[in-house]
Motif scaffolding. Structure first.
Motif, PDB file in Angstrom:
ATOM      1  N   LYS A 162       0.853  -0.789   0.189  1.00  0.00           N
ATOM      2  CA  LYS A 162       0.024  -0.228  -0.031  1.00  0.00           C
ATOM      3  C   LYS A 162       0.488   1.164  -0.045  1.00  0.00           C
ATOM      4  O   LYS A 162       0.556   2.112   0.697  1.00  0.00           O
ATOM      5  N   HIS A 186      -1.819  -1.846   8.266  1.00  0.00           N
ATOM      6  CA  HIS A 186      -2.803  -0.667   9.411  1.00  0.00           C
ATOM      7  C   HIS A 186      -3.624   0.355   8.792  1.00  0.00           C
ATOM      8  O   HIS A 186      -4.480   1.096   9.402  1.00  0.00           O
ATOM      9  N   ARG A 187      -2.570   0.854   7.709  1.00  0.00           N
ATOM     10  CA  ARG A 187      -3.122   1.799   6.015  1.00  0.00           C
ATOM     11  C   ARG A 187      -4.485   0.710   5.823  1.00  0.00           C
ATOM     12  O   ARG A 187      -4.866   0.327   5.230  1.00  0.00           O
ATOM     13  N   THR A 188      -5.782   2.134   6.332  1.00  0.00           N
ATOM     14  CA  THR A 188      -6.835   1.935   4.991  1.00  0.00           C
ATOM     15  C   THR A 188      -6.756   2.048   4.017  1.00  0.00           C
ATOM     16  O   THR A 188      -6.251   4.135   3.446  1.00  0.00           O
ATOM     17  N   GLN A 222      -9.829   3.232   0.257  1.00  0.00           N
ATOM     18  CA  GLN A 222     -10.684   2.325  -0.403  1.00  0.00           C
ATOM     19  C   GLN A 222     -10.884   2.287  -1.615  1.00  0.00           C
ATOM     20  O   GLN A 222     -10.827   2.692  -2.967  1.00  0.00           O
TER      21      GLN A 222
END
Length: 567
Positions: free
Chosen positions: A169, A554-556, A558
């Motif tokens: 990510k 932990h990165r969100t 979309q």
């Protein structure tokens, strides 16, 4: 332009550290004997000299690439342009390290097979660094080398960088200036495989991972889809051109006459086609604009407040530990003691399957499970490693593999004890472990041991090599002896005597071939690792990799069904 600006990033090899911090490669010639260190073997200094010689060879090859690109400085500066590594130096946060990956890609490849003149790197700079506090994967066309034209492994190198960005990510940032494919050295496999670059850009955007492109020069034909598949596009006025067919190809194909600016200039794409989001006046203005884009994205990597202990044993000893003769045994716990926090290592089942070493430790504050070998993988060692991997999965703990392995045990006793099925347990656990896996090739990586200890085919998140690492299906002498026995048995069955002269000649050829292909420089040139690192920097590289995979967890993001389209 100041001379210091020109040289700002030329001197770094594979890792740039903030000002004031020492980089291990700068201490290559210093005396690393430190009072209080553990006693090492009598051959330690010979090991050190051997390791430094190989490391020096790697660094010289990396600098060959830097020097080759720097020769274009006068031409670039006369046009008001920065060299690719100057662009990168201005783009990166000055107070954070930059980890360059796959620096030897394509060395002694199809472009130039001569070791004396071959320039590694595939005309592409890739690495993990920080822009406005955001950890990114960065790719820069090295247009100082053959105008950035695609080489045999350029596409595969870029695809690997994109795969890391997708898995971890990481925003994917590309500084584009390339003459495209070299039609004089056209290879159909490059064309076919190269399509993966565009496939991955679409997947990154759809996965919610931003793709940001700064176009410094030509981005033609298939390369036009690099900005076309980006979420944010910046083009430099009167330098950048993006088109599917340039003036020459257009005239040859249709007879139409048009200029570069009419077909693909920055102002046209900003005001007419809508391809460009921002127009910059020059390279530095474009870099400033890109930094503003990253600030807007705002995925800053905030350093944690936790602290950790440095190893009790000096990193310099890592030059002395690995023997010149790969058949000499090494206690890999000595390696562990020099890379883990406080040199603390809680071993798992130390008395069972003792040749296989497993245990828990921390590296720069990150909990890890470590697996390594003090001998071949036997039945007990394989089942022990399988259980340990499963227990780490239960804890969600990353796995670190320190490879120095000659393979799985063979022989009647081991076959009857179930070596195949017990080895399969390890392969099953390793292949399906849903936790990050990091591999360092510290020494030997022979036979199925390469697989059982998470070699390239088992898709570790990152894989790095020490310069002394050797990778092969078996040792060259073993291979030669195997073929000798085959030839002698064949002659015996036919009732003839073996041709000893021919067998000896074949044996020499086999040993030479295995020795050449097993070297770390050779395997790294084929992209079979993510780069060769200084053993003394192992802890720093692992720390970077562990922080990267932890951030990814932990990165969100979309995700979307499709990527962001150029509308």
């Amino acid at each position: 332009m100041q001379q210091s600006d020109t040289l700002r990033i030329h001197v770094r090899a594979s890792m740039r550290w903030p000002q004031g911090q020492k980089m291990a490669e700068n201490n290559i010639t210093q005396d690393a004997t430190i009072s209080g260190a553990r006693p090492l073997t009598s051959g330690a200094e010979r090991n050190r000299e051997h390791m430094l010689a190989m490391l020096g060879q790697v660094r010289e090859l990396e600098q060959r690439t830097v020097r080759k690109s720097a020769r274009a400085a006068d031409s670039f500066h006369a046009r008001g342009k920065l060299l690719p590594r100057e662009r990168l130096a201005h783009l990166l946060d000055a107070d954070r390290p930059f980890f360059e990956l796959m620096t030897l890609a394509g060395y002694c490849g199809l472009e130039d097979p001569d070791p004396a003149t071959s320039v590694p790197g595939a005309a592409l700079i890739v690495g993990i660094g920080y822009i406005e506090g955001v950890r990114c994967m960065i790719a820069v066309n090295d247009s100082g080398i053959s105008a950035g034209a695609m080489q045999a492994l350029t596409g595969q190198k870029l695809i690997r960088a994109q795969e890391i960005a997708l898995a971890q990510k990481l925003p994917f940032v590309q500084l584009v200036e390339s003459a495209g494919g070299n039609l004089r050295k056209y290879r159909v496999e490059r064309f076919v495989v190269g399509g993966g670059m565009f496939y991955n850009l679409a997947r990154l955007s759809a996965a919610g991972v931003p793709v940001v492109s700064l176009i410094h020069g030509s981005s033609a034909a298939g390369g036009a889809y690099l900005p076309g598949l980006s979420d944010h596009v910046i083009m430099v006025r009167r330098q950048a051109h993006a088109y599917l067919a340039g003036p020459s190809l257009l005239r040859a194909a249709t007879g139409e006459e048009a200029s570069d600016e009419e077909l693909g200039g920055a102002d046209m794409h900003a005001s007419v086609s809508g391809l460009a989001d921002h127009v910059a006046d020059n390279d530095l203005d474009g870099i400033a604009c890109l930094r503003e884009v990253m600030d807007t994205i705002g995925w800053r990597d905030v350093p944690g407040g936790e602290s950790w202990d440095e190893p009790l044993e000096p990193a310099g000893d890592l030059l002395r530990l690995m023997p010149v003769d790969t058949r000499t045994p090494v206690d890999m716990r000595e390696v562990i003691a020099r890379i883990v926090d406080g040199s603390r290592f809680r071993e798992f089942k130390a008395m069972y399957g003792a040749h296989t070493v497993c245990g828990h430790a921390r590296i720069q504050g990150h909990h890890v499970g470590i697996l390594t070998n003090n001998g071949p993988l036997d039945c007990d060692g394989s089942t022990k490693a399988a259980q340990f991997i499963q227990s780490c999965v239960q804890l969600g703990r990353p796995l670190v593999f320190l490879q120095n392995i000659t393979g799985f045990m063979v022989g009647r006793e081991h076959e009857q004890a179930g070596m195949i099925k017990h080895g399969a347990k390890l392969i099953q656990a390793l292949s399906n472990a849903p936790v990050p896996r990091l591999t360092i090739l510290c020494g030997s990586s022979f036979g199925a041991g390469n697989y059982g200890m998470c070699g390239r085919a088992f898709r570790p998140d990152f894989l790095f090599s020490w310069p002394n690492a050797r990778t092969a299906v078996m040792g060259g002498e073993q291979a030669a002896m195997t073929m000798r026995l085959v030839a002698e048995n064949a002659a015996r069955r036919s009732g003839n005597s073996a041709d000893e002269r021919a067998i000896e000649a074949e044996s020499r050829d086999i040993v030479a071939t295995f020795d050449r292909q097993s070297s770390a420089i050779h395997t790294s040139s084929l992209l079979l690792d993510d780069g060769i690192i200084d053993p003394r920097d192992t802890r720093s590289w692992l720390g970077m990799a562990l922080a990267t995979v932890e951030q990814a967890k932990h990165r969100t993001v979309q995700p979307m069904q499709f990527g962001v389209a150029r509308l």
